[in-house]
Design a protein around this motif. Structure first.
Motif, PDB file in Angstrom:
ATOM      1  N   UNK A 420       1.319  -1.220   0.060  1.00 27.79           N
ATOM      2  CA  UNK A 420       0.203  -0.115   0.044  1.00 27.79           C
ATOM      3  C   UNK A 420       0.535   1.150   0.082  1.00 27.79           C
ATOM      4  N   UNK A 421       0.529   2.106  -1.087  1.00 27.28           N
ATOM      5  CA  UNK A 421       1.506   3.161  -0.558  1.00 27.28           C
ATOM      6  C   UNK A 421       0.877   4.949  -1.184  1.00 27.28           C
ATOM      7  N   UNK A 422       1.379   5.685  -0.084  1.00 29.43           N
ATOM      8  CA  UNK A 422       0.632   6.668   0.623  1.00 29.43           C
ATOM      9  C   UNK A 422       1.232   7.875  -0.061  1.00 29.43           C
ATOM     10  N   UNK A 423       0.670   8.716  -0.341  1.00 30.29           N
ATOM     11  CA  UNK A 423       1.359   9.865  -1.136  1.00 30.29           C
ATOM     12  C   UNK A 423       1.031  10.842  -0.923  1.00 30.29           C
ATOM     13  N   UNK A 424       1.940  12.155  -0.948  1.00 27.43           N
ATOM     14  CA  UNK A 424       1.632  13.498  -0.005  1.00 27.43           C
ATOM     15  C   UNK A 424       1.200  14.593  -1.606  1.00 27.43           C
ATOM     16  N   UNK A 425      -0.271  14.789  -1.107  1.00 25.52           N
ATOM     17  CA  UNK A 425      -0.639  15.582  -2.672  1.00 25.52           C
ATOM     18  C   UNK A 425       0.004  16.968  -2.929  1.00 25.52           C
ATOM     19  N   UNK A 426       0.494  17.176  -0.998  1.00 30.59           N
ATOM     20  CA  UNK A 426       1.168  18.627  -1.316  1.00 30.59           C
ATOM     21  C   UNK A 426       2.560  18.750  -1.690  1.00 30.59           C
ATOM     22  N   UNK A 427       3.221  17.501  -1.983  1.00 26.81           N
ATOM     23  CA  UNK A 427       4.310  17.740  -3.101  1.00 26.81           C
ATOM     24  C   UNK A 427       4.529  16.541  -3.593  1.00 26.81           C
ATOM     25  N   UNK A 428       3.339  15.902  -4.376  1.00 26.39           N
ATOM     26  CA  UNK A 428       3.536  15.125  -5.011  1.00 26.39           C
ATOM     27  C   UNK A 428       4.249  13.920  -5.303  1.00 26.39           C
ATOM     28  N   UNK A 429       4.461  13.464  -4.156  1.00 29.35           N
ATOM     29  CA  UNK A 429       5.510  12.111  -4.273  1.00 29.35           C
ATOM     30  C   UNK A 429       4.518  11.481  -2.959  1.00 29.35           C
ATOM     31  N   UNK A 430       5.604  10.295  -3.134  1.00 28.37           N
ATOM     32  CA  UNK A 430       4.976   8.999  -2.202  1.00 28.37           C
ATOM     33  C   UNK A 430       6.344   9.135  -0.917  1.00 28.37           C
ATOM     34  N   UNK A 431       5.561   8.695   0.131  1.00 25.69           N
ATOM     35  CA  UNK A 431       6.593   9.493   0.686  1.00 25.69           C
ATOM     36  C   UNK A 431       6.118   7.896   1.944  1.00 25.69           C
ATOM     37  N   UNK A 432       5.686   6.870   1.927  1.00 27.11           N
ATOM     38  CA  UNK A 432       5.354   5.608   2.648  1.00 27.11           C
ATOM     39  C   UNK A 432       5.141   4.618   1.939  1.00 27.11           C
ATOM     40  N   UNK A 433       5.378   3.575   2.095  1.00 24.98           N
ATOM     41  CA  UNK A 433       4.848   2.452   1.953  1.00 24.98           C
ATOM     42  C   UNK A 433       5.385   1.552   2.306  1.00 24.98           C
ATOM     43  N   UNK A 434       3.936   1.103   2.792  1.00 31.23           N
ATOM     44  CA  UNK A 434       3.137  -0.391   3.875  1.00 31.23           C
ATOM     45  C   UNK A 434       3.466  -1.845   3.064  1.00 31.23           C
ATOM     46  N   UNK A 435       4.251  -2.401   3.654  1.00 30.11           N
ATOM     47  CA  UNK A 435       5.338  -3.265   2.918  1.00 30.11           C
ATOM     48  C   UNK A 435       4.712  -4.929   3.714  1.00 30.11           C
ATOM     49  N   UNK A 436       2.923  -5.240   2.890  1.00 33.70           N
ATOM     50  CA  UNK A 436       2.541  -6.268   3.462  1.00 33.70           C
ATOM     51  C   UNK A 436       3.105  -7.413   2.930  1.00 33.70           C
ATOM     52  N   UNK A 437       2.343  -8.327   3.624  1.00 32.95           N
ATOM     53  CA  UNK A 437       3.129  -9.350   3.535  1.00 32.95           C
ATOM     54  C   UNK A 437       2.925 -10.309   1.400  1.00 32.95           C
ATOM     55  N   UNK A 438       4.149 -11.705   1.573  1.00 26.60           N
ATOM     56  CA  UNK A 438       4.076 -11.911   0.834  1.00 26.60           C
ATOM     57  C   UNK A 438       2.656 -12.414  -0.249  1.00 26.60           C
ATOM     58  N   UNK A 439       2.586 -12.323  -1.218  1.00 27.09           N
ATOM     59  CA  UNK A 439       1.316 -12.579  -2.548  1.00 27.09           C
ATOM     60  C   UNK A 439       0.178 -12.223  -1.287  1.00 27.09           C
ATOM     61  N   UNK A 440       0.428 -11.026  -0.358  1.00 26.96           N
ATOM     62  CA  UNK A 440      -1.218 -10.029  -0.087  1.00 26.96           C
ATOM     63  C   UNK A 440      -1.851  -9.811  -1.019  1.00 26.96           C
ATOM     64  N   UNK A 441      -3.079 -10.130  -1.241  1.00 27.53           N
ATOM     65  CA  UNK A 441      -3.676  -9.088  -2.155  1.00 27.53           C
ATOM     66  C   UNK A 441      -4.802  -7.987  -1.764  1.00 27.53           C
ATOM     67  N   UNK A 442      -5.332  -7.047  -2.357  1.00 30.12           N
ATOM     68  CA  UNK A 442      -5.145  -5.645  -1.551  1.00 30.12           C
ATOM     69  C   UNK A 442      -6.679  -5.894  -2.359  1.00 30.12           C
ATOM     70  N   UNK A 443      -7.494  -5.622  -2.624  1.00 26.41           N
ATOM     71  CA  UNK A 443      -8.615  -5.284  -2.502  1.00 26.41           C
ATOM     72  C   UNK A 443      -9.613  -4.504  -2.020  1.00 26.41           C
ATOM     73  N   UNK A 444      -9.833  -3.245  -1.423  1.00 24.06           N
ATOM     74  CA  UNK A 444      -9.949  -2.510  -1.109  1.00 24.06           C
ATOM     75  C   UNK A 444      -9.623  -1.321   0.482  1.00 24.06           C
ATOM     76  N   UNK A 445      -8.976  -0.578  -0.078  1.00 28.62           N
ATOM     77  CA  UNK A 445      -9.035   0.887   1.161  1.00 28.62           C
ATOM     78  C   UNK A 445      -9.990   1.446   1.633  1.00 28.62           C
ATOM     79  N   UNK A 446     -10.273   2.196   2.641  1.00 29.58           N
ATOM     80  CA  UNK A 446     -10.373   2.855   3.308  1.00 29.58           C
ATOM     81  C   UNK A 446     -10.016   4.050   4.567  1.00 29.58           C
ATOM     82  N   UNK A 447     -10.947   5.091   4.725  1.00 35.27           N
ATOM     83  CA  UNK A 447      -9.681   5.274   5.345  1.00 35.27           C
ATOM     84  C   UNK A 447     -11.087   6.030   6.361  1.00 35.27           C
ATOM     85  N   UNK A 448     -11.127   6.033   7.547  1.00 29.15           N
ATOM     86  CA  UNK A 448     -11.846   6.433   8.829  1.00 29.15           C
ATOM     87  C   UNK A 448     -12.531   7.818   8.474  1.00 29.15           C
ATOM     88  N   UNK A 449     -13.389   8.732   8.896  1.00 27.84           N
ATOM     89  CA  UNK A 449     -14.563  10.030   8.112  1.00 27.84           C
ATOM     90  C   UNK A 449     -13.642  11.049   9.585  1.00 27.84           C
TER      91      UNK A 449
END
Length: 509
Positions: A420-449
């Protein structure tokens, strides 16, 4: 010494001894001699029958007289043996035939029993499916309402209109553009007013870490075509959720009353995207049948069918005004539609890219939005100018989900690369990458309100603390891929849907 009769000189069958001479005789012969002469035949002395003494001896077994003493006798003996063998063989053949008939009958009975068992198993499966469908509606009878739980209502099946060609775009008027700008200005002002204050009642990190499974519901969608593909929560009342399934239906469910509020039938293919309107009792659904449907929850009727695309719709997102809908498709276009009038206002493609769009999401302010592509690119668009203003490369594989944080600063993205990559829209760059377990499949992302937590659904369901990007908890309760995840009010619970046909709720017990 052998016992021999003194008269016949043969071994006697009933030997007796004469007391006057001491000789042994055959009883029948000596008795006959005594009757005629009245004396012992050996010495002539007087002898009576009553004077005879029986000799106790083993019974005489006479040897079998020879029979095969000639060729005809030998042939007869062989013929007798042959006849006996033939009779025995015939008897064995009869017994074999009887055994075969009994075995055939038993196999027929076994086959019939297997067919009956298969039919009964099928009926049991159908009954279980019907029971699972009716279970959330316990106490509800068809055609009637029983307080306090409303009877689920059903939408109409897809008709011939599904073959109608996509709508023509009508253009974005100055009135629409001004409405978008006014809403963005208002939201920005509200966000600045809130500042960095934490909403009252927001679940703490310790609360999140203590979350357990509260409930699991498997009867919302068909068991014959299992799988929940999308999930969303009503922001005004987070007890209401909507799910889209492989069975071509969308279901509106109340988690507090555990009642099905509506079953929305109309798509001709599976429902892959759903949105619950934050203010009105309206649900939006999208499908590979190339249509977007707008439903009234209370009537379960399809009020609008938006045909913005001529290929499968891959993602939808509701604008902050609540009046417009963004959609993406494998036809390489995104579209902006008026949900109140069912019109397509604009439809745009990127001439520099000839790849299908896989997802779409509005920024909280509503003036920009992001799309994911099949070639691993995240594109940021200016809605008013309909221009591609930024691109975020770095993923591998088609983009599976994108999500903007509530403060509008961060963008979370995922693809088929177990990160999962996190991007800073003010600087337009990737500032953090969440490395998940091998072969982990991501289907949905959601922030709370509040933008405090980020949830990830895929091989399991995880919750991260934003800014520190620390994993707080993971849930492994689903038995198949988790396809959708949303936070409840103030992050007090997490709802997730899965291909195992279940919707699960996690919170503090």
């Amino acid at each position: 010494m052998a016992l021999c009769c003194a008269i016949s000189n043969e071994v006697p069958e009933q030997p007796v001894i004469s007391p006057v001479s001491g000789h042994i005789y055959e009883r029948r012969l000596i008795e006959k001699y005594i009757k005629e002469n009245g004396s012992d035949p050996m010495n002539g002395e007087k002898l009576g029958i009553e004077m005879l003494v029986d000799v106790k001896a083993s019974a005489l077994v006479k040897p079998r007289p020879p029979s095969a003493t000639s060729i005809p006798a030998i042939l007869k003996s062989l013929q007798d043996e042959w006849d006996a063998v033939m009779l025995h063989s015939f008897t064995l053949r009869q017994q074999l035939q009887t055994a075969r008939q009994e075995l055939s009958h038993a196999l027929y009975q076994h086959d019939a029993a297997c067919r009956v068992i298969a039919r009964l198993t099928k009926e049991v499966t159908a009954a279980r499916e019907a029971l699972a469908t009716l279970k959330p509606q316990a106490g509800i009878t068809a055609g009637a309402y029983i307080a306090p739980a409303p009877q689920p209502t059903y939408g109409a099946e897809a008709g011939p209109e599904s073959a109608i060609q996509p709508m023509e775009e009508t253009g974005m008027s100055e009135e629409v553009l001004q409405k978008l700008q006014d809403k963005a200005t208002l939201l920005t002002a509200e966000r600045k007013k809130r500042g960095k204050t934490v909403p009252e009642g927001l679940a703490t990190t310790e609360d999140i870490k203590s979350f357990k499974q509260l409930a699991s519901h498997t009867g919302l969608h068909s068991a014959s075509v299992p799988g929940i593909l999308a999930l969303d929560i009503c922001l005004k009342d987070t007890s209401k959720i909507v799910t889209g399934g492989n069975d071509k239906n969308a279901v509106v469910f109340n988690k507090d009353t555990e009642q099905v509020m509506a079953i929305l039938k109309g798509h001709s293919k599976k429902v892959t995207s759903v949105i619950y309107h934050p203010e009105d009792e309206i649900v939006f659904t999208a499908s590979p049948d190339a249509t977007i449907r707008v439903w009234g929850v209370e009537t379960a009727q399809c009020g609008q069918v938006i045909r913005a695309h001529d290929a499968p719709v891959t993602g939808i997102s509701l604008h902050a005004t609540g009046d417009y809908l963004l959609s993406s498709s494998t036809d390489m276009h995104w579209a902006f539609s008026d949900i109140r009038q069912g019109r397509v206002l604009t439809k745009v493609s990127d001439p520099s890219s000839q790849h299908a769009l896989t997802c779409a999401q509005f920024h909280p302010d509503g003036l920009i939005f992001g799309t994911g592509t099949e070639d691993s690119m995240i594109k940021i668009w200016d809605l008013k100018g309909r221009l591609n203003v930024a691109n975020f490369p770095g993923h591998q594989g088609p983009i599976t989900s994108i999500a903007f944080s509530e403060n509008g600063y961060y963008l979370a993205t995922s693809a088929e690369d177990s990160v999962v990559k996190l991007w800073d829209l003010r600087k337009l760059k990737n500032f953090k990458t969440l490395q998940l377990t091998d072969k982990y499949e991501v289907r949905s992302l959601a922030f709370d309100q509040s933008g405090t937590y980020l949830s990830v659904a895929g091989s399991d369901v995880r919750v991260y603390l934003c800014k520190q990007w620390q994993e707080l908890i993971s849930f492994n309760d689903h038995t198949a891929m988790a396809t959708g995840v949303r936070f409840g009010h103030n992050a007090t619970f997490v709802a997730s849907g899965s291909m195992d046909r279940s919707v699960k709720f996690f919170g503090i017990q």
